[in-house]
Scaffold this active site. Structure first.
Site, short mmCIF file in Angstrom:
data_model
loop_
_atom_site.label_atom_id
_atom_site.label_comp_id
_atom_site.label_asym_id
_atom_site.label_seq_id
_atom_site.Cartn_x
_atom_site.Cartn_y
_atom_site.Cartn_z
N GLY A 129 42.38 25.91 -38.25
CA GLY A 129 43.70 25.29 -38.04
C GLY A 129 44.58 26.13 -37.13
O GLY A 129 45.71 26.45 -37.47
N SER A 130 44.03 26.44 -35.94
CA SER A 130 44.79 27.34 -35.05
C SER A 130 45.34 26.62 -33.82
O SER A 130 45.63 27.26 -32.82
CB SER A 130 43.92 28.53 -34.65
OG SER A 130 42.58 28.15 -34.42
N GLY B 173 51.38 26.20 -35.12
CA GLY B 173 51.95 26.91 -36.27
C GLY B 173 51.44 28.34 -36.44
O GLY B 173 51.21 29.06 -35.47
N ILE B 174 51.29 28.72 -37.70
CA ILE B 174 50.90 30.10 -38.05
C ILE B 174 49.52 30.43 -37.46
O ILE B 174 49.29 31.55 -36.98
CB ILE B 174 50.92 30.27 -39.58
CG1 ILE B 174 52.37 30.18 -40.11
CG2 ILE B 174 50.27 31.58 -40.01
CD1 ILE B 174 52.50 30.09 -41.63
N GLY B 175 48.61 29.47 -37.49
CA GLY B 175 47.26 29.70 -36.96
C GLY B 175 47.29 30.01 -35.46
O GLY B 175 46.61 30.94 -35.00
N TYR C 81 50.61 21.52 -54.46
CA TYR C 81 50.46 22.53 -53.40
C TYR C 81 50.41 23.93 -54.04
O TYR C 81 49.54 24.74 -53.71
CB TYR C 81 51.62 22.42 -52.42
CG TYR C 81 51.65 23.47 -51.32
CD1 TYR C 81 50.67 23.48 -50.33
CD2 TYR C 81 52.65 24.44 -51.27
CE1 TYR C 81 50.69 24.43 -49.31
CE2 TYR C 81 52.69 25.38 -50.26
CZ TYR C 81 51.71 25.38 -49.28
OH TYR C 81 51.74 26.32 -48.28
P1 NAD Z 1 50.70 23.37 -39.50
O1 NAD Z 1 50.72 22.03 -40.12
O2 NAD Z 1 51.73 23.71 -38.49
O3 NAD Z 1 49.26 23.67 -38.86
C1 NAD Z 1 48.10 23.41 -39.59
C2 NAD Z 1 46.89 23.55 -38.71
O4 NAD Z 1 45.76 23.16 -39.49
C3 NAD Z 1 46.89 22.67 -37.49
O5 NAD Z 1 46.26 23.37 -36.43
C4 NAD Z 1 46.05 21.47 -37.92
O6 NAD Z 1 45.40 20.84 -36.83
C5 NAD Z 1 45.03 22.17 -38.79
N1 NAD Z 1 44.40 21.31 -39.78
C6 NAD Z 1 44.99 20.60 -40.79
N2 NAD Z 1 44.05 19.94 -41.49
C7 NAD Z 1 42.87 20.25 -40.91
C8 NAD Z 1 41.54 19.88 -41.17
N3 NAD Z 1 41.23 19.04 -42.15
N4 NAD Z 1 40.54 20.40 -40.39
C9 NAD Z 1 40.83 21.25 -39.36
N5 NAD Z 1 42.09 21.62 -39.07
C10 NAD Z 1 43.09 21.13 -39.82
O7 NAD Z 1 50.71 24.41 -40.71
P2 NAD Z 1 51.40 25.85 -40.86
O8 NAD Z 1 52.77 25.63 -41.36
O9 NAD Z 1 51.18 26.68 -39.67
O10 NAD Z 1 50.56 26.40 -42.11
C11 NAD Z 1 49.40 27.20 -41.96
C12 NAD Z 1 49.01 27.78 -43.32
O11 NAD Z 1 50.12 28.55 -43.82
C13 NAD Z 1 48.75 26.71 -44.39
O12 NAD Z 1 47.68 27.12 -45.20
C14 NAD Z 1 50.04 26.67 -45.19
O13 NAD Z 1 49.82 26.27 -46.51
C15 NAD Z 1 50.46 28.12 -45.10
N6 NAD Z 1 51.90 28.30 -45.31
C16 NAD Z 1 52.81 27.75 -44.45
C17 NAD Z 1 54.17 27.93 -44.69
C18 NAD Z 1 55.22 27.35 -43.77
O14 NAD Z 1 56.40 27.33 -44.17
N7 NAD Z 1 54.88 26.89 -42.58
C19 NAD Z 1 54.59 28.68 -45.79
C20 NAD Z 1 53.65 29.23 -46.65
C21 NAD Z 1 52.30 29.04 -46.39
#
Ligand code: NAD
Length: 264
Positions: A14-15, A18-20, A154
């Protein structure tokens, strides 16, 4: 401090945003070759282009796979059989009242957030143990400790990740492999804006009002009192992927802006 990842190969699930994506940027700048993953080839290509624009020497490849399924995870493993660093980052989240969380919602939370990391790690952990160097990082959340009333499903999935990472770390005793979790708190990613706008529209509020609401009502114990940037979270992930973190194993590392009140 040894942050050099030259010659190391990393997969960040998932890169594409976002964080990825921020983590991919960071690991690339430390010299690692990075596999970008997302659900579609188009988003994978866009992510590679956006990193390459900023870092011309970036060593990047991409693989589109839906990691919510066993088949998707298997195709990922076949495409990338050899790596040094696995960041289990994909995750879905959605605010929903407990009584409205359906069986399908619970199952989706479990399959995407928990089983993707389990399925990949089941192959990569034994593989890394044979090589005797490696890093596996689960991107959990402060919601795995401070279970939010507005998304209990979640919180459950993020607590499960903490248990799995800790259990897996026990299998690395005496090796150069580490398995850790990183727990971000509210982090400002593109999708937050979309989510907050949707919530704001329902009440006639603005995105700025919703941001304030997050720290006044939903996460009042935050010491940071703002969303972290994805780069701030990526710094912690990159550290725990680096050689410098060699004595940190089985840990849950918080980048939650101080939301969780216990000191450890
Ligand atoms: P995001 O929604 O911005 O990005 C998610 C990424 O995962 C995207 O690249 C998407 O394409 C990919 N993805 C989703 N489902 C997929 C699948 N089935 N197969 C392949 N790729 C898939 O998310 P984010 O906010 O960057 O979150 C990243 C991680 O950090 C998550 O595990 C989330 O739970 C955790 N997190 C986020 C936050 C926040 O506030 N953003 C806070 C705490 C934890």
């Amino acid at each position: 401090m040894d942050l050099n990842l030259n010659g190391r190969h990393a997969l960040i699930t998932g890169s594409t945003r976002g964080i990825g994506l921020a983590t991919a940027m960071e690991l690339t700048s430390m010299g690692a070759s990075v596999v970008i993953n997302g659900c579609s080839q188009q988003t994978v290509d866009q992510a590679i282009a956006s990193i390459s624009n900023k870092a011309t020497n970036a060593k990047l490849t991409g693989f589109a796979a839906d990691l919510s399924t066993a088949e998707g995870c298997q195709s990922m493993i076949e495409a990338v059989p050899d790596l040094d660093i696995l960041v289990n980052n994909i995750g879905i989240y959605e605010a929903k009242n407990f009584e409205h969380i359906s069986d399908e919602d619970w199952e989706a939370m479990f399959t995407v957030n928990v089983m993707s990391g389990v399925r990949l790690s089941r192959y990569y952990l034994p593989y890394l143990l044979k090589k005797d160097w490696g890093r596996i990082v689960f991107i959990s959340s402060e919601s795995g400790i401070f279970i939010p009333q507005e998304m209990i499903h979640y919180g459950f999935s993020k607590a499960a990740q903490l248990a799995i990472a800790r259990g897996m770390s026990e299998l690395t005793t005496g090796t150069n492999i580490t398995v850790n979790s990183v727990l971000p708190g509210p982090t400002w990613v593109e999708m937050q804006k979309v989510r907050l706008r949707k919530r704001a529209e329902k009440t006639g509020a603005t995105v700025e009002d919703m941001k304030k609401h997050t720290f006044e009502e939903r996460r009042p114990t935050s010491l940071l009192k703002r969303y972290a940037t994805s780069e701030e979270v990526a710094s912690m992930i990159a550290y725990v992927c680096s050689p410098a973190s060699s004595a940190t194993n089985g840990a849950a590392l918080r980048v939650d802006g101080g939301i969780v009140r216990t000191p450890f």
